[in-house]
Design a protein around this motif. Structure first.
Motif, PDB file in Angstrom:
ATOM      1  N   ASN A 259       0.933  -1.094  -0.011  1.00 20.64           N
ATOM      2  CA  ASN A 259       0.218   0.037   0.048  1.00 20.64           C
ATOM      3  C   ASN A 259       0.819   1.411   0.088  1.00 20.64           C
ATOM      4  O   ASN A 259       0.590   2.266  -0.734  1.00 20.64           O
ATOM      5  CB  ASN A 259      -0.988  -0.028   1.198  1.00 20.64           C
ATOM      6  CG  ASN A 259      -2.039  -1.069   1.073  1.00 20.64           C
ATOM      7  OD1 ASN A 259      -2.109  -1.750   0.135  1.00 20.64           O
ATOM      8  ND2 ASN A 259      -2.926  -1.183   2.163  1.00 20.64           N
ATOM      9  N   ASN A 299       1.551   3.951  14.296  1.00 19.78           N
ATOM     10  CA  ASN A 299       1.068   2.649  13.985  1.00 19.78           C
ATOM     11  C   ASN A 299       1.563   1.843  14.850  1.00 19.78           C
ATOM     12  O   ASN A 299       2.655   2.282  15.823  1.00 19.78           O
ATOM     13  CB  ASN A 299       1.565   2.052  12.561  1.00 19.78           C
ATOM     14  CG  ASN A 299       0.722   2.370  11.564  1.00 19.78           C
ATOM     15  OD1 ASN A 299      -0.298   1.919  11.569  1.00 19.78           O
ATOM     16  ND2 ASN A 299       1.107   3.224  10.406  1.00 19.78           N
ATOM     17  N   ARG A 517      -2.020  -5.561  10.905  1.00 18.31           N
ATOM     18  CA  ARG A 517      -2.505  -4.284  10.674  1.00 18.31           C
ATOM     19  C   ARG A 517      -3.829  -4.113  11.347  1.00 18.31           C
ATOM     20  O   ARG A 517      -4.787  -5.007  11.223  1.00 18.31           O
ATOM     21  CB  ARG A 517      -2.624  -3.977   9.119  1.00 18.31           C
ATOM     22  CG  ARG A 517      -1.240  -4.092   8.580  1.00 18.31           C
ATOM     23  CD  ARG A 517      -1.495  -4.002   6.988  1.00 18.31           C
ATOM     24  NE  ARG A 517      -1.908  -2.707   6.485  1.00 18.31           N
ATOM     25  CZ  ARG A 517      -3.357  -2.604   5.816  1.00 18.31           C
ATOM     26  NH1 ARG A 517      -3.963  -3.711   5.675  1.00 18.31           N
ATOM     27  NH2 ARG A 517      -3.769  -1.386   5.609  1.00 18.31           N
ATOM     28  N   VAL A 519      -7.401  -2.545  11.037  1.00 18.05           N
ATOM     29  CA  VAL A 519      -8.304  -2.360  10.188  1.00 18.05           C
ATOM     30  C   VAL A 519      -9.699  -2.133  10.439  1.00 18.05           C
ATOM     31  O   VAL A 519     -10.218  -3.177  11.086  1.00 18.05           O
ATOM     32  CB  VAL A 519      -8.322  -3.086   8.784  1.00 18.05           C
ATOM     33  CG1 VAL A 519      -9.021  -2.458   7.859  1.00 18.05           C
ATOM     34  CG2 VAL A 519      -6.747  -3.097   8.096  1.00 18.05           C
ATOM     35  N   ASN A 520     -10.296  -1.038  10.694  1.00 13.63           N
ATOM     36  CA  ASN A 520     -11.664  -1.025  11.150  1.00 13.63           C
ATOM     37  C   ASN A 520     -11.715  -1.313  12.692  1.00 13.63           C
ATOM     38  O   ASN A 520     -12.579  -2.133  12.898  1.00 13.63           O
ATOM     39  CB  ASN A 520     -12.443  -1.680  10.169  1.00 13.63           C
ATOM     40  CG  ASN A 520     -12.686  -0.927   8.838  1.00 13.63           C
ATOM     41  OD1 ASN A 520     -12.589   0.287   8.864  1.00 13.63           O
ATOM     42  ND2 ASN A 520     -13.022  -1.739   7.973  1.00 13.63           N
ATOM     43  N   SER A 527      -2.297  -9.815   7.265  1.00 11.36           N
ATOM     44  CA  SER A 527      -2.089  -8.284   6.580  1.00 11.36           C
ATOM     45  C   SER A 527      -0.988  -7.624   7.725  1.00 11.36           C
ATOM     46  O   SER A 527      -1.470  -7.408   8.692  1.00 11.36           O
ATOM     47  CB  SER A 527      -3.251  -7.413   6.488  1.00 11.36           C
ATOM     48  OG  SER A 527      -3.067  -6.439   5.847  1.00 11.36           O
ATOM     49  N   ASN A 551       1.392  -3.501   4.180  1.00 16.86           N
ATOM     50  CA  ASN A 551       0.486  -4.552   3.729  1.00 16.86           C
ATOM     51  C   ASN A 551       1.202  -4.952   2.423  1.00 16.86           C
ATOM     52  O   ASN A 551       1.081  -4.947   1.132  1.00 16.86           O
ATOM     53  CB  ASN A 551      -0.725  -3.915   3.183  1.00 16.86           C
ATOM     54  CG  ASN A 551      -1.917  -4.981   2.782  1.00 16.86           C
ATOM     55  OD1 ASN A 551      -1.630  -6.236   3.252  1.00 16.86           O
ATOM     56  ND2 ASN A 551      -3.043  -4.739   2.142  1.00 16.86           N
TER      57      ASN A 551
END
Length: 702
Positions: A259, A299, A517, A519-520, A527, A551
Motif C-alpha cells: 500500500n 502505527n 495491521r 483495520v476498522n 495483513s 501491507n
C-alpha cells in the motif's frame, strides 16, 4: 372645426417639445466632449488608478550540497502600449518587430502581429497582451534589443509583467518533504508550508492603472514600495542518498505491491536527516509521494518495540542475557484466553536464552519475561520506557508530526492483556521517525537527539538562523544496558531474523518488525506492517535508518524479508560510493580476512589492473583514466579514475604505496620525508596546491 384645430395644435406642441429635447441632448453631448472633455477624462484616469500588491520572490530550498530542491524562476508576460510610440518610429519599425515576434513565438505570421498591433494603436489601446506564452529571463533580455522595444517602457511601450513559477529541478525526488505551494504562492505541505513565513518574504505595493479588458498596467510611481524577497532554506538532505533510498524503496513496493512505504536515513551523531522518502500506491498502480507517512502516521510498531521492552528489563536489573526462558511450543495465552501470542517457528523454540528471545523475536519469550517481572507493577514497565523519551513528540521541524501513544495503566482501556500485548509492540502508536530516534539513541551512546531536516535559514548565502541538534535525553540507559542492547541488535543480523542482510564487509545492527495491521478496529491476521530499524556500521555507527512497508503481498511478508533488504541496499550503496569510509566501516577487514575484496586506493593503472586480474576482481578504467589512477567501487566492480596529471600541481597521493608516491612527487621537484609504514595516510601539502621545486612534503603512512 374647433376640435380638429385643437388636436393639430397639441400635435405641433408635442413635436416642438421633442425637437427641443433632441437639441438639448445634442448640445449636452457636444458640451461634455468639447468643453468639459479634459476634466472628465482626467477623472476617469484618476478613478482607474489603484495601489496593488507586488508579490515578493519566494526563497529557494537547497540540499546539503547546495543543490537546488525548489526555486522560483522569473517568467514574464509580454504586453505593449502602442500609443506611446511616435509615428516615425512606429512606421519604420513595425514590420521588423512583427517579424521578430512571429519568429520567437512561432504561432502566427508577421502579418498577424502587424495587424494586431496596428489596430490596437488605432483604437488608442494602452495595454495589449502580445502573447499568452510566458517569456523567460533570457527571452526578455533578447526582446529588449528589438526595434521599438529597445526604447524601453516609457518611449517604446514594452511591458514585461513578472510572474514567478515554482520549479523543482529534481522533479519527484523528496517531493512530499519539499512540499508545494498553492495558487496564491503559499506553502501547503512539507518544508514549503512549515517555513512559509521565511520563504514567502514580504510583498510590496505599487501604483497600477486599469486598462482595456480589465487588465492592470504598472505605472512605476515613486511611491511604490518594493517587495522583500523570501529567505532561502538550507536542508540536511543529501541528493545522492535521497535518490538511493527512494529507488530502493520503490523497487520493494513494486515487488510486493504494498500500500505504501517510507524510509528515513539519519546521521547518528548529528541527527541530520540525509534522506526521507514516502511512496503510496495510486489507483493507476504507480507509486508517488502523496503523504509524509514517516512523520505523520502512527502505527503499532510491532517487534521493533521489543528493543524498548528489553531496555526496561535490563535497566531494572531483572534479567541477564544469559538467563533462560522456556518458550514451550511457541504459544501462550493471557487474560483468560482472550489474548493468544504465537511465535513464527512452528513448535516453538523451547528453552532459549534472553538474548536468543530477542534475536529470534520470540513473542512468547518477551511476553513471559515482562509479565513475570512487571505483572504486579505494570506502571514500572511503562515508566522505564517513557523515561527514555519514547512516547513524547520530537518537536520536529516540519508540521504534522503524529502524536505518539504508549498506553498507561491509568488508561480506561487498560486490561489484563495490555502488558503482554504492549511488550511485543501493540496498543502503542509511534511514527517511523519517533522509532528511529530511539534506535539512534542506542547507537549514539544513549544520547537521544532531535532529528533535524533544516540546517539554516539564509539571506544571500549568509545564515540568519542556524539550527543545531537538540538533546532530548542525555542518557536513555546505563552504559551496561546500552552495551547489551547493541550486542542483541548485532545478533539479530548475525544469527536472528535478519540473517539475510548479513555481509562480510561491514556489520549491521537492527531489529525486524512485523505487526498485524489494525483495520476498522480489528487486527488482520494475514495483513502486516513490516519494518526494520537499525544502524551501521555496528562497530562505529555513522547512519541510522528505518524502513516501513505497509501491507506487502506475497509469501514473504515479514520485516526481515521485505524491509531489511531495503535497509541493506541503502547501506551497501553508501559503502560502495564512498571509498574513504571503508576503514571506518571495517577497521579489521584487510588484516583479518585473507582472500576477500582488498582495499585498493590509488597507484599505477597497469600494475593495479594486473593485480586485480590475478585476484579475479572485476575492474575497468573509465574514459578519462590516465597512467595514474584512483579507485572507486560500484557493487563488486573496481572503477579506475584519473588521479594525476603533470600540471605542476601537488597530486593526491593518499592511499598509494610509498614507492609510487615518491616517484610522482620527486618527478615534480618535491623532496619527500616519510614516517610510518604501509600506504600513504596523510600528506602535509594538500592536493591541488602549486608545487614549488625543492620544497619538502611530509607523508604519514599507516
Amino acid at each position: 372645426m374647433n376640435i380638429k384645430h385643437s388636436i393639430l395644435l397639441r400635435v405641433r406642441i408635442a413635436f416642438l417639445v421633442a425637437v427641443l429635447f433632441v437639441f438639448a441632448v445634442i448640445y449636452r453631448l457636444v458640451d461634455i466632449q468639447m468643453v468639459e472633455g479634459d476634466h472628465w477624462r482626467q477623472l476617469a484616469e484618476e478613478s482607474s488608478l489603484d495601489y496593488r500588491t507586488i508579490k515578493a520572490t519566494r526563497g529557494s530550498i537547497y540540499a546539503s550540497g547546495n543543490d537546488l530542491l525548489a526555486t522560483s524562476l522569473p517568467f514574464y508576460r509580454l504586453a505593449f502600449d502602442p500609443s506611446l510610440v511616435d509615428n516615425k518610429t512606429f512606421t519604420s519599425n513595425i514590420d521588423s518587430l512583427s517579424h521578430l515576434l512571429s519568429k520567437y513565438f512561432r504561432d502566427h505570421s508577421s502579418d498577424y502581429y502587424k495587424k494586431k498591433i496596428s489596430e490596437a494603436r488605432q483604437m488608442k489601446s494602452r495595454y495589449l497582451i502580445l502573447n499568452r506564452e510566458l517569456v523567460n529571463y533570457q527571452g526578455r533580455q533578447e526582446m529588449l534589443t528589438w526595434p521599438i522595444f529597445r526604447l524601453g517602457q516609457m518611449r517604446g511601450g514594452v511591458i514585461f509583467e513578472k510572474i514567478d513559477d515554482r520549479h523543482r529541478p529534481f522533479k519527484k525526488l523528496a517531493q512530499r518533504t519539499i512540499g508545494r505551494v498553492n495558487g496564491d504562492g503559499k506553502g501547503v505541505v512539507g518544508i514549503e508550508a512549515s517555513f512559509n513565513d521565511y520563504l514567502s518574504g514580504k510583498n510590496g505595493e505599487g501604483l497600477f492603472q486599469r486598462v482595456a479588458g480589465g487588465n492592470w498596467k504598472p505605472v512605476y510611481a515613486s511611491t511604490d514600495v518594493r517587495p522583500v524577497d523570501g529567505y532561502d532554506i538550507h536542508t540536511t538532505i543529501d541528493i545522492n542518498l535521497q535518490d538511493v533510498a527512494q529507488n530502493a524503496l520503490l523497487r520493494a513496493l513494486s515487488t510486493y505491491q504494498a500500500n505504501y512505504g517510507a524510509v528515513v536515513l539519519m546521521e547518528v551523531k548529528t541527527g541530520e536527516i540525509k534522506a526521507i522518502s514516502n511512496l503510496e500506491k495510486l489507483e493507476s498502480g504507480n507509486y508517488a509521494e502523496t503523504y509524509n507517512f514517516a512523520i505523520g502516521t502512527t502505527n503499532d510498531p510491532g517487534s521493533t518495540f521489543k528493543l524498548a521492552t528489553m531496555l526496561a528489563l535490563l535497566e531494572s536489573g531483572k534479567v541477564e542475557l544469559t538467563d533462560s526462558v522456556d518458550t514451550g511450543d511457541g504459544t501462550i495465552e493471557f487474560f483468560d484466553g482472550k489474548l493468544k501470542l504465537t511465535d513464527v517457528k512452528r513448535g516453538g523454540y523451547g528453552k532459549i536464552t534472553v538474548q536468543d528471545v530477542f534475536e529470534k523475536s520470540s513473542n512468547v519469550g518477551i511476553a513471559k519475561l515482562v509479565t513475570e517481572h512487571f505483572g504486579d507493577n505494570p506502571k514500572e514497565f511503562v515508566d522505564l520506557i517513557k523515561e527514555t523519551g519514547l512516547g513524547q513528540p520530537l518537536g520536529f521541524q516540519l508540521l504534522g508530526e503524529g502524536e505518539p501513544y504508549i498506553k498507561d495503566p491509568s488508561d480506561p482501556s487498560w486490561s489484563g492483556s495490555s502488558l503482554p500485548w504492549m511488550s511485543v509492540g501493540y496498543e502503542t502508536g509511534l511514527t517511523p521517525l519517533q522509532t528511529l530516534a530511539f534506535y539512534n539513541a542506542v547507537a549514539n551512546d544513549g544520547k537521544m537527539i532531535q532529528p533535524i531536516i533544516v540546517k539554516s535559514i539564509n539571506r544571500a548565502n549568509k545564515p540568519v538562523e542556524v539550527f543545531k541538534p537538540k538533546v532530548l535525553n542525555k542518557k536513555i540507559a546505563s552504559d551496561e544496558t546500552l552495551q547489551k542492547l547493541r550486542l542483541m541488535l548485532e545478533g539479530v543480523v548475525e544469527r536472528g531474523t535478519a540473517q539475510n542482510i548479513k555481509n562480510e564487509h561491514y556489520k549491521i545492527a537492527g531489529k525486524t518488525g512485523t505487526a498485524q495491521r489494525l483495520v476498522n478496529g480489528r487486527y488482520m491476521t494475514q495483513s502486516y506492517y513490516a519494518s526494520f530499524a537499525g544502524y551501521f556500521p555496528a562497530e562505529d555507527p555513522l547512519y541510522s535508518c528505518i524502513v516501513i512497508i505497509d501491507n506487502p503481498r506475497g509469501w514473504n511478508r515479514y520485516g526481515g524479508d521485505v524491509s531489511a533488504p531495503v535497509f541493506k541496499e541503502i547501506a551497501d550503496m553508501i559503502y560502495a560510493q564512498n571509498l574513504d569510509i571503508h576503514d571506518s566501516f571495517a577497521p579489521q577487514y584487510t588484516a583479518a580476512n585473507n582472500g576477500t575484496f582488498p582495499v585498493i586506493r590509488a597507484g599505477r593503472l597497469e600494475e593495479l589492473n594486473e593485480l586485480c586480474n590475478q585476484l579475479g576482481i572485476s575492474n575497468y578504467a573509465d574514459e578519462q583514466a590516465s597512467d595514474w589512477v584512483r579507485s572507486s567501487v560500484n557493487n563488486n566492480v573496481v572503477i579506475w579514475k584519473k588521479n594525476h596529471d603533470n600540471t605542476g600541481l601537488v597530486p593526491n597521493v593518499e592511499g598509494m604505496t610509498l614507492r609510487d608516491a615518491v616517484y610522482i612527487l620527486e618527478n615534480i621537484g618535491l623532496k619527500v620525508l616519510a614516517s610510518g609504514s604501509g600506504r600513504v595516510k596523510r600528506q602535509s601539502v594538500g592536493a591541488g596546491v602549486r608545487a614549488t621545486k625543492g620544497a619538502t612534503i611530509e607523508l604519514e603512512l599507516g
